[in-house]
Design a protein around this motif. Structure first.
Motif, PDB file in Angstrom:
ATOM      1  N   ARG A 167     -80.762   2.831 -58.682  1.00  0.00           N
ATOM      2  CA  ARG A 167     -79.590   3.006 -58.435  1.00  0.00           C
ATOM      3  C   ARG A 167     -78.936   1.906 -57.561  1.00  0.00           C
ATOM      4  O   ARG A 167     -77.746   1.685 -57.796  1.00  0.00           O
ATOM      5  CB  ARG A 167     -79.432   4.453 -57.684  1.00  0.00           C
ATOM      6  CG  ARG A 167     -77.830   4.868 -57.755  1.00  0.00           C
ATOM      7  CD  ARG A 167     -77.968   6.418 -57.202  1.00  0.00           C
ATOM      8  NE  ARG A 167     -77.808   6.039 -55.782  1.00  0.00           N
ATOM      9  CZ  ARG A 167     -77.637   7.147 -54.728  1.00  0.00           C
ATOM     10  NH1 ARG A 167     -77.732   8.245 -55.124  1.00  0.00           N
ATOM     11  NH2 ARG A 167     -77.634   6.476 -53.469  1.00  0.00           N
ATOM     12  N   SER A 168     -79.593   1.557 -56.624  1.00  0.00           N
ATOM     13  CA  SER A 168     -79.098   0.333 -55.728  1.00  0.00           C
ATOM     14  C   SER A 168     -78.702  -0.880 -56.556  1.00  0.00           C
ATOM     15  O   SER A 168     -78.024  -1.748 -55.982  1.00  0.00           O
ATOM     16  CB  SER A 168     -80.084   0.118 -54.588  1.00  0.00           C
ATOM     17  OG  SER A 168     -81.131  -0.293 -55.032  1.00  0.00           O
ATOM     18  N   GLU A 169     -79.375  -1.165 -57.827  1.00  0.00           N
ATOM     19  CA  GLU A 169     -79.030  -2.240 -58.568  1.00  0.00           C
ATOM     20  C   GLU A 169     -77.689  -2.269 -59.293  1.00  0.00           C
ATOM     21  O   GLU A 169     -77.254  -3.215 -59.588  1.00  0.00           O
ATOM     22  CB  GLU A 169     -80.281  -2.620 -59.623  1.00  0.00           C
ATOM     23  CG  GLU A 169     -81.515  -2.787 -59.090  1.00  0.00           C
ATOM     24  CD  GLU A 169     -82.681  -2.658 -59.981  1.00  0.00           C
ATOM     25  OE1 GLU A 169     -82.395  -2.825 -61.174  1.00  0.00           O
ATOM     26  OE2 GLU A 169     -83.954  -2.907 -59.635  1.00  0.00           O
ATOM     27  N   ASP A 170     -77.175  -1.072 -59.216  1.00  0.00           N
ATOM     28  CA  ASP A 170     -75.757  -1.010 -59.791  1.00  0.00           C
ATOM     29  C   ASP A 170     -74.643  -1.885 -59.145  1.00  0.00           C
ATOM     30  O   ASP A 170     -74.619  -2.000 -58.025  1.00  0.00           O
ATOM     31  CB  ASP A 170     -75.289   0.362 -60.045  1.00  0.00           C
ATOM     32  CG  ASP A 170     -76.143   1.078 -61.258  1.00  0.00           C
ATOM     33  OD1 ASP A 170     -76.957   0.288 -62.011  1.00  0.00           O
ATOM     34  OD2 ASP A 170     -76.525   2.307 -61.346  1.00  0.00           O
TER      35      ASP A 170
ATOM     36  N   TRP B 232     -85.882   6.116 -58.475  1.00  0.00           N
ATOM     37  CA  TRP B 232     -84.692   6.404 -58.731  1.00  0.00           C
ATOM     38  C   TRP B 232     -83.578   5.677 -57.671  1.00  0.00           C
ATOM     39  O   TRP B 232     -82.678   4.952 -58.374  1.00  0.00           O
ATOM     40  CB  TRP B 232     -84.519   8.129 -58.763  1.00  0.00           C
ATOM     41  CG  TRP B 232     -83.101   8.325 -59.146  1.00  0.00           C
ATOM     42  CD1 TRP B 232     -82.320   8.530 -60.447  1.00  0.00           C
ATOM     43  CD2 TRP B 232     -81.761   8.806 -58.324  1.00  0.00           C
ATOM     44  NE1 TRP B 232     -81.219   8.842 -60.323  1.00  0.00           N
ATOM     45  CE2 TRP B 232     -80.988   9.082 -59.286  1.00  0.00           C
ATOM     46  CE3 TRP B 232     -81.812   8.784 -57.148  1.00  0.00           C
ATOM     47  CZ2 TRP B 232     -79.394   9.592 -58.828  1.00  0.00           C
ATOM     48  CZ3 TRP B 232     -80.475   9.131 -56.467  1.00  0.00           C
ATOM     49  CH2 TRP B 232     -79.463   9.403 -57.177  1.00  0.00           C
ATOM     50  N   GLU B 233     -83.806   5.773 -56.600  1.00  0.00           N
ATOM     51  CA  GLU B 233     -83.125   5.278 -55.338  1.00  0.00           C
ATOM     52  C   GLU B 233     -83.145   3.764 -55.876  1.00  0.00           C
ATOM     53  O   GLU B 233     -81.769   2.982 -55.702  1.00  0.00           O
ATOM     54  CB  GLU B 233     -83.601   5.504 -54.135  1.00  0.00           C
ATOM     55  CG  GLU B 233     -83.342   6.851 -53.427  1.00  0.00           C
ATOM     56  CD  GLU B 233     -81.921   7.006 -53.294  1.00  0.00           C
ATOM     57  OE1 GLU B 233     -81.070   6.144 -52.895  1.00  0.00           O
ATOM     58  OE2 GLU B 233     -81.657   8.162 -53.525  1.00  0.00           O
TER      59      GLU B 233
ATOM     60  N   ASP C 135     -88.390   9.818 -56.580  1.00  0.00           N
ATOM     61  CA  ASP C 135     -87.050   9.663 -55.759  1.00  0.00           C
ATOM     62  C   ASP C 135     -86.913   7.931 -55.449  1.00  0.00           C
ATOM     63  O   ASP C 135     -86.008   7.791 -55.541  1.00  0.00           O
ATOM     64  CB  ASP C 135     -87.272  10.494 -54.361  1.00  0.00           C
ATOM     65  CG  ASP C 135     -86.923  11.851 -54.687  1.00  0.00           C
ATOM     66  OD1 ASP C 135     -86.643  12.270 -56.017  1.00  0.00           O
ATOM     67  OD2 ASP C 135     -87.004  12.635 -53.768  1.00  0.00           O
TER      68      ASP C 135
END
Length: 62
Positions: free
Chosen positions: A59-62, A55-56, A52
């Motif tokens: 995702r925060s790099e987008d 994954w988080e 998790d």
């Protein structure tokens, strides 16, 4: 035969003597696997928590 781990009594139980209720983990194929139920659950939880976090972080790099 299935084995169960009773989190209240910390005992392994079988289908023949298992308690009723929400305090059982299982079924497990072996008595040894049932006796390690808490360790196995902790290890899976730690693995999922790490997945998790990864994954988080991704995702925060987008």
């Amino acid at each position: 035969m299935a084995y169960w781990f009773n989190v209240d009594t910390r005992q392994v139980e079988t289908d023949d003597n298992k308690s009723q209720g929400d305090h059982l983990m299982g079924p497990y194929d072996t008595q040894d696997a049932a006796s390690r139920a808490l360790d196995s659950a902790r290890e899976r939880s730690e693995k999922w928590d790490a997945e998790d976090r990864a994954w988080e972080d991704g995702r925060s790099e987008d």
